[in-house]
Each structure stands twice: as C-alpha cells, then as structure tokens.
Design a protein around this motif. Structure first.
Motif, PDB file in Angstrom:
ATOM      1  N   LYS A   1       0.625 -17.360   0.006  1.00  0.00           N
ATOM      2  CA  LYS A   1       1.770 -17.098  -0.527  1.00  0.00           C
ATOM      3  C   LYS A   1       1.648 -16.492  -2.025  1.00  0.00           C
ATOM      4  CE  LYS A   1       5.525 -19.921  -0.197  1.00  0.00           C
ATOM      5  NZ  LYS A   1       6.173 -21.315   0.082  1.00  0.00           N
ATOM      6  N   SER A   2       0.675 -17.177  -2.721  1.00  0.00           N
ATOM      7  CA  SER A   2       0.482 -16.899  -3.995  1.00  0.00           C
ATOM      8  C   SER A   2      -0.100 -15.560  -4.012  1.00  0.00           C
ATOM      9  CB  SER A   2      -0.260 -17.985  -4.578  1.00  0.00           C
ATOM     10  OG  SER A   2      -0.779 -17.555  -6.180  1.00  0.00           O
ATOM     11  N   GLY A   3      -1.193 -15.499  -3.195  1.00  0.00           N
ATOM     12  CA  GLY A   3      -1.933 -14.125  -3.221  1.00  0.00           C
ATOM     13  C   GLY A   3      -1.048 -12.780  -2.923  1.00  0.00           C
ATOM     14  N   ALA A   4      -0.099 -13.160  -2.081  1.00  0.00           N
ATOM     15  CA  ALA A   4       0.920 -11.949  -1.411  1.00  0.00           C
ATOM     16  C   ALA A   4       1.869 -11.673  -2.498  1.00  0.00           C
ATOM     17  CB  ALA A   4       1.500 -12.624  -0.145  1.00  0.00           C
ATOM     18  N   ALA A   5       2.416 -12.680  -3.178  1.00  0.00           N
ATOM     19  CA  ALA A   5       3.418 -12.705  -4.235  1.00  0.00           C
ATOM     20  C   ALA A   5       2.680 -11.835  -5.472  1.00  0.00           C
ATOM     21  CB  ALA A   5       3.880 -13.758  -4.810  1.00  0.00           C
ATOM     22  N   ALA A   6       1.419 -12.217  -5.509  1.00  0.00           N
ATOM     23  CA  ALA A   6       0.745 -11.530  -6.940  1.00  0.00           C
ATOM     24  C   ALA A   6       0.302 -10.110  -6.498  1.00  0.00           C
ATOM     25  CB  ALA A   6      -0.781 -12.159  -7.093  1.00  0.00           C
ATOM     26  N   ARG A   7       0.235  -9.613  -5.122  1.00  0.00           N
ATOM     27  CA  ARG A   7       0.186  -8.123  -4.905  1.00  0.00           C
ATOM     28  C   ARG A   7       1.354  -7.463  -4.908  1.00  0.00           C
ATOM     29  NH1 ARG A   7      -3.458 -10.615  -1.052  1.00  0.00           N
ATOM     30  NH2 ARG A   7      -1.752 -10.540   0.503  1.00  0.00           N
ATOM     31  N   VAL A   8       2.427  -8.078  -4.605  1.00  0.00           N
ATOM     32  CA  VAL A   8       3.911  -7.506  -4.767  1.00  0.00           C
ATOM     33  C   VAL A   8       4.275  -7.500  -6.207  1.00  0.00           C
ATOM     34  CG1 VAL A   8       6.417  -7.993  -4.171  1.00  0.00           C
ATOM     35  CG2 VAL A   8       4.568  -8.413  -2.593  1.00  0.00           C
ATOM     36  N   ASN A   9       3.969  -8.386  -6.935  1.00  0.00           N
ATOM     37  CA  ASN A   9       4.406  -8.325  -8.423  1.00  0.00           C
ATOM     38  C   ASN A   9       3.531  -7.280  -9.221  1.00  0.00           C
ATOM     39  OD1 ASN A   9       6.405 -10.455  -8.052  1.00  0.00           O
ATOM     40  ND2 ASN A   9       4.934 -12.103  -8.774  1.00  0.00           N
ATOM     41  N   ALA A  10       2.126  -6.948  -8.771  1.00  0.00           N
ATOM     42  CA  ALA A  10       1.334  -6.070  -9.448  1.00  0.00           C
ATOM     43  C   ALA A  10       1.872  -4.733  -9.147  1.00  0.00           C
ATOM     44  CB  ALA A  10      -0.013  -6.284  -9.001  1.00  0.00           C
ATOM     45  N   MET A  11       2.625  -4.379  -8.326  1.00  0.00           N
ATOM     46  CA  MET A  11       3.340  -3.285  -8.083  1.00  0.00           C
ATOM     47  C   MET A  11       3.923  -2.463  -9.238  1.00  0.00           C
ATOM     48  SD  MET A  11       4.850  -3.685  -4.203  1.00  0.00           S
ATOM     49  CE  MET A  11       5.162  -1.662  -3.906  1.00  0.00           C
ATOM     50  N   ASP A  12       4.643  -3.287 -10.115  1.00  0.00           N
ATOM     51  CA  ASP A  12       5.386  -2.682 -11.177  1.00  0.00           C
ATOM     52  C   ASP A  12       4.179  -2.179 -12.159  1.00  0.00           C
ATOM     53  OD1 ASP A  12       7.682  -3.602 -10.122  1.00  0.00           O
ATOM     54  OD2 ASP A  12       7.849  -5.427 -11.494  1.00  0.00           O
ATOM     55  N   ALA A  13       3.139  -2.995 -12.373  1.00  0.00           N
ATOM     56  CA  ALA A  13       2.007  -2.548 -13.427  1.00  0.00           C
ATOM     57  C   ALA A  13       1.503  -1.069 -12.882  1.00  0.00           C
ATOM     58  CB  ALA A  13       1.276  -3.875 -13.381  1.00  0.00           C
TER      59      ALA A  13
ATOM     60  N   GLU B   1       9.068  -6.701  -0.865  1.00  0.00           N
ATOM     61  CA  GLU B   1       9.648  -8.165  -1.274  1.00  0.00           C
ATOM     62  C   GLU B   1      10.464  -8.727  -0.137  1.00  0.00           C
ATOM     63  OE1 GLU B   1      12.339  -6.912  -4.481  1.00  0.00           O
ATOM     64  OE2 GLU B   1      10.667  -7.219  -5.922  1.00  0.00           O
ATOM     65  N   GLN B   2      11.131  -7.864   0.825  1.00  0.00           N
ATOM     66  CA  GLN B   2      11.607  -8.382   1.827  1.00  0.00           C
ATOM     67  C   GLN B   2      10.569  -8.911   2.957  1.00  0.00           C
ATOM     68  OE1 GLN B   2      14.970  -8.507   2.860  1.00  0.00           O
ATOM     69  NE2 GLN B   2      14.479  -9.220   4.702  1.00  0.00           N
ATOM     70  N   ALA B   3       9.426  -8.317   2.903  1.00  0.00           N
ATOM     71  CA  ALA B   3       8.331  -8.931   3.728  1.00  0.00           C
ATOM     72  C   ALA B   3       7.934 -10.031   3.281  1.00  0.00           C
ATOM     73  CB  ALA B   3       7.243  -7.673   4.009  1.00  0.00           C
ATOM     74  N   LEU B   4       7.725 -10.110   1.995  1.00  0.00           N
ATOM     75  CA  LEU B   4       6.986 -11.371   1.247  1.00  0.00           C
ATOM     76  C   LEU B   4       8.002 -12.586   1.694  1.00  0.00           C
ATOM     77  CD1 LEU B   4       5.035 -12.595  -0.537  1.00  0.00           C
ATOM     78  CD2 LEU B   4       6.801 -11.880  -2.459  1.00  0.00           C
ATOM     79  N   THR B   5       9.415 -12.196   1.591  1.00  0.00           N
ATOM     80  CA  THR B   5      10.159 -13.470   1.924  1.00  0.00           C
ATOM     81  C   THR B   5      10.163 -13.952   3.265  1.00  0.00           C
ATOM     82  OG1 THR B   5      12.059 -12.441   0.566  1.00  0.00           O
ATOM     83  CG2 THR B   5      12.767 -14.035   2.008  1.00  0.00           C
ATOM     84  N   VAL B   6       9.924 -13.080   4.364  1.00  0.00           N
ATOM     85  CA  VAL B   6       9.823 -13.351   5.587  1.00  0.00           C
ATOM     86  C   VAL B   6       8.508 -14.087   5.894  1.00  0.00           C
ATOM     87  CG1 VAL B   6       9.484 -12.477   8.078  1.00  0.00           C
ATOM     88  CG2 VAL B   6      11.227 -11.574   6.617  1.00  0.00           C
ATOM     89  N   ALA B   7       7.461 -13.767   5.020  1.00  0.00           N
ATOM     90  CA  ALA B   7       5.930 -14.137   5.283  1.00  0.00           C
ATOM     91  C   ALA B   7       6.123 -15.756   4.542  1.00  0.00           C
ATOM     92  CB  ALA B   7       5.101 -13.460   4.791  1.00  0.00           C
ATOM     93  N   GLY B   8       6.872 -16.024   3.637  1.00  0.00           N
ATOM     94  CA  GLY B   8       6.678 -16.925   3.230  1.00  0.00           C
ATOM     95  C   GLY B   8       7.425 -18.136   3.854  1.00  0.00           C
ATOM     96  N   ARG B   9       8.563 -17.606   4.601  1.00  0.00           N
ATOM     97  CA  ARG B   9       9.256 -18.650   5.466  1.00  0.00           C
ATOM     98  C   ARG B   9       8.415 -19.165   6.704  1.00  0.00           C
ATOM     99  NH1 ARG B   9      15.172 -15.692   5.658  1.00  0.00           N
ATOM    100  NH2 ARG B   9      15.868 -16.614   3.505  1.00  0.00           N
ATOM    101  N   LYS B  10       7.746 -18.073   7.259  1.00  0.00           N
ATOM    102  CA  LYS B  10       7.042 -18.427   8.256  1.00  0.00           C
ATOM    103  C   LYS B  10       5.523 -19.308   7.982  1.00  0.00           C
ATOM    104  CE  LYS B  10       7.827 -14.061  11.251  1.00  0.00           C
ATOM    105  NZ  LYS B  10       8.215 -14.675  12.292  1.00  0.00           N
TER     106      LYS B  10
ATOM    107  N   GLU C   1       1.057  -1.316   0.131  1.00  0.00           N
ATOM    108  CA  GLU C   1      -0.055   0.074  -0.032  1.00  0.00           C
ATOM    109  C   GLU C   1       0.775   1.108  -0.173  1.00  0.00           C
ATOM    110  OE1 GLU C   1      -2.594  -0.293   3.506  1.00  0.00           O
ATOM    111  OE2 GLU C   1      -3.742  -1.885   2.325  1.00  0.00           O
ATOM    112  N   SER C   2       1.927   1.348   0.762  1.00  0.00           N
ATOM    113  CA  SER C   2       2.797   2.387   0.946  1.00  0.00           C
ATOM    114  C   SER C   2       3.795   2.323  -0.637  1.00  0.00           C
ATOM    115  CB  SER C   2       3.879   2.251   1.869  1.00  0.00           C
ATOM    116  OG  SER C   2       4.667   1.059   1.711  1.00  0.00           O
ATOM    117  N   GLY C   3       3.671   1.662  -1.310  1.00  0.00           N
ATOM    118  CA  GLY C   3       4.474   1.380  -2.637  1.00  0.00           C
ATOM    119  C   GLY C   3       6.046   1.226  -2.574  1.00  0.00           C
ATOM    120  N   ASP C   4       6.290   0.686  -1.316  1.00  0.00           N
ATOM    121  CA  ASP C   4       7.988   0.407  -1.269  1.00  0.00           C
ATOM    122  C   ASP C   4       8.151  -1.208  -1.710  1.00  0.00           C
ATOM    123  OD1 ASP C   4      10.518   0.154  -0.360  1.00  0.00           O
ATOM    124  OD2 ASP C   4      10.132   0.659   1.305  1.00  0.00           O
TER     125      ASP C   4
END
Length: 88
Positions: free
Chosen positions: A76-88, A48-57, A40-43
């Motif tokens: 994991k898939s939903g979170a990754a999709a949200r992070v990947n959609a940031m470029d678009a 990506e860092q938070a996604l890695t931590v979340a995936g491990r947890k 949401e903040s656009g960072d």
C-alpha cells in the motif's frame, strides 16, 4: 494420500484454502497492476480510484490470512508513493 480420517479432512481443507489464497493473491496483483497502469498513463484520478480499490483488497487479504499485514502495508505504501509522486 492420508490414512486417518482427520488427515483426509485436513488435506481437503488445505486444498480449499490454497485455492482461495491463490484467487485472492491474483486479485491483488490485478488491482496493483491497475494502479501502475494509471500512474504510467498519467491519469491522477484513475490512479487514486485504483489505489483505493487496491487498498481495500489488500486489507481484506490480510483479514483472510492470505498475506501478512506488513506485506500489505509495504504494498500500500509503495503504491501510494507512486500515485503521490505524479504531482511532482
């Protein structure tokens, strides 16, 4: 309360497991909330860092038996999709 010794032991074990599962699930919610907040903040880097931590947890929660593996995969898939959609 249970009468048999084995039933009493089972009740104690079940309570310990319930508390552990609750703690693990709480950590998962916090980790996924951090991913959403970063998105949401656009960072992108923080997301990506938070996604890695979340995936491990999520993977650890599956190995501990707190959640089902498909549930973790969907999260994991939903979170990754949200992070990947940031470029678009």
């Amino acid at each position: 309360m249970a009468n048999l010794k084995s039933s009493k032991k089972r009740a104690i074990t079940n309570e310990k497991r319930r508390e552990r599962n609750t703690a693990i699930k709480s950590e998962l919610k916090t980790a996924l909330r951090k991913v959403n907040k970063a998105v949401e903040s656009g960072d992108k880097a923080a997301a990506e860092q938070a996604l890695t931590v979340a995936g491990r947890k999520l993977d650890k929660a599956v190995s501990k038996g707190a959640i089902h593996r498909n549930n973790a995969a969907n999260r994991k898939s939903g979170a990754a999709a949200r992070v990947n959609a940031m470029d678009a």
